[in-house]
Design an enzyme around this catalytic site. Structure first.
Site, PDB file in Angstrom:
ATOM      1  N   ASP A 188       0.856  -1.184   0.000  1.00  0.00           N
ATOM      2  CA  ASP A 188       0.000   0.000   0.000  1.00  0.00           C
ATOM      3  C   ASP A 188       0.896   1.239   0.000  1.00  0.00           C
ATOM      4  O   ASP A 188       2.116   1.148   0.122  1.00  0.00           O
ATOM      5  CB  ASP A 188      -0.970  -0.025   1.172  1.00  0.00           C
ATOM      6  CG  ASP A 188      -0.285  -0.022   2.527  1.00  0.00           C
ATOM      7  OD1 ASP A 188       0.933   0.225   2.594  1.00  0.00           O
ATOM      8  OD2 ASP A 188      -0.961  -0.274   3.536  1.00  0.00           O
ATOM      9  N   ASP A 190      -7.849  -7.369   0.685  1.00  0.00           N
ATOM     10  CA  ASP A 190      -6.883  -7.579   1.767  1.00  0.00           C
ATOM     11  C   ASP A 190      -7.522  -7.146   3.068  1.00  0.00           C
ATOM     12  O   ASP A 190      -8.389  -6.275   3.084  1.00  0.00           O
ATOM     13  CB  ASP A 190      -5.603  -6.764   1.548  1.00  0.00           C
ATOM     14  CG  ASP A 190      -5.775  -5.321   2.004  1.00  0.00           C
ATOM     15  OD1 ASP A 190      -5.352  -4.999   3.138  1.00  0.00           O
ATOM     16  OD2 ASP A 190      -6.356  -4.510   1.257  1.00  0.00           O
TER      17      ASP A 190
END
Length: 375
Positions: free
Chosen positions: A92, A266
């Site tokens: 991320d 996720d």
């Protein structure tokens, strides 16, 4: 030639079955990515994570830039070698953790400055620095830096954050510089407003990305709001690129996301739930802290394909949880991650067979029926 590609293999309604090919291996979609926050999926060996069926892990830029540091990870061979996971990794951008964890943060057009939640040290994260960090980590799929705000929020604030995120997306794309051995995903923002989400998707498509994430959900809004946003957003995204719903979720969130055209997910939830005594199975979630299990000789699920669900009695798992033994966290984390992979694999097979609606109905009916009766 771009070395990270997406192939759409089958559809059933809005649900999609596909494959992402990368230099480090293929990712079958719909895919759930276990979260390796600081270079580890908590309570799991890398090979155990792979054995659950996971094709890809997620690493957290914010945590890794603070400890041990992106430059240090790079000097040690990159994140794959550092943690000994030789398959794909998505990182991320660090933006969500900056907004949710960091102290004394200051947001400007350039980026965000903040103080570490660990030691109070000062840091700056810009779109360019985020891409640099993720490249140093040697990520296979890199995310643009965006601003993620909590919901509910005023429309003016959602619009401001969405527009800033588009400008940061443009800068992220320039900093990425068309690297051939990895992919760059843009992130659709806009809160729960359909018009803002549409503008965000259009802006990102005009820039052009290898994949498109839906961010800014699972941040306080009810599930029905999230599903409504997905119904509105996914038709606006390119069909030939993967779609990623960030930070989601529980099994019913994932099933609903797949039904609405999402390819990747996720969440820390399955491992966090395992560390707190909760197991996910075809019966739904089972709270092994409950006294009903203390004399129960039956396994968690004798019909499960996962050996750990069949190996120990509920009484023993209850004992591990109540005594806070490390093995309890390890076993339940494995059980939960394996169930998440079982769920997404079931969806892939159902989409391929054209029976996604039936599979979803059967799965929800089993959850609704609940756990085995008390002995």
């Amino acid at each position: 030639m771009k070395q990270v590609t997406f192939s759409l293999l089958a559809t059933d309604g809005m649900a999609r079955h596909g494959r992402i090919d990368t230099p480090r291996g293929e990712i079958n979609t719909p895919a759930f990515m276990p979260v390796g926050t600081a270079g580890t999926v908590k309570a799991m060996y890398p090979e155990q994570v792979r054995e659950t069926g996971a094709d890809i892990l997620l690493g957290n830029t914010y945590h890794l830039m603070l400890r041990p540091g992106a430059e240090r990870v790079a000097s040690l061979g990159g994140l794959h070698d550092f943690m000994d996971w030789q398959r794909p990794i998505l990182t991320d951008s660090g933006g969500f953790q900056v907004m949710s964890l960091a102290k004394l943060r200051k947001l400007t057009e350039k980026g965000v400055t903040f103080k570490s939640h660990i030691d109070g040290s000062s840091h700056e994260l810009t779109p360019e620095r985020s891409i640099e960090i993720q490249t140093l980590l040697d990520s296979d799929i890199i995310m643009q830096l965006d601003e993620c705000i909590a919901l509910p929020a005023e429309r003016k604030e959602m619009e401001r954050a969405m527009e800033l995120s588009i400008r940061w997306a443009d800068r992220s794309k320039a900093a990425f510089d068309n690297q051939q051995n990895r992919a760059l995903f843009g992130i659709v923002q806009g809160g729960d407003d359909a018009e803002l989400r549409g503008r965000s998707a259009a802006g990102l498509k005009s820039i052009g990305f290898d994949g498109y994430a839906v961010g800014g959900l699972a941040v306080g809004e009810p599930q029905e709001v999230m599903f409504r946003v997905l119904n509105e957003v996914t038709p606006e995204l390119p069909t030939d690129r993967p779609r990623y719903l960030m930070g989601v979720g529980k099994p019913d969130d994932i099933l609903g996301g797949i039904e609405r055209g999402i390819d990747m997910f996720d969440c820390v939830h399955p491992t966090r739930a395992g560390r707190h005594g909760h197991a996910y199975t075809r019966f739904g979630v089972i709270n092994l802290k409950n006294a009903r299990h203390k004399d129960d000789h039956r396994p968690l699920d004798e019909a499960s394909p996962n050996p750990n669900c069949r190996r120990w009695s509920r009484a023993y798992l209850h004992h591990l949880v109540r005594t806070e033994e490390i093995l309890g966290a390890m076993v339940l984390s494995q059980i939960n991650l394996a169930y998440y992979q079982e769920l997404t694999a079931g969806c892939r097979a159902a989409i391929e067979a054209g029976r996604m609606n039936d599979f979803a109905a059967e799965t929800r009916a089993a959850w609704a029926a609940g756990d085995l009766p008390v002995l």
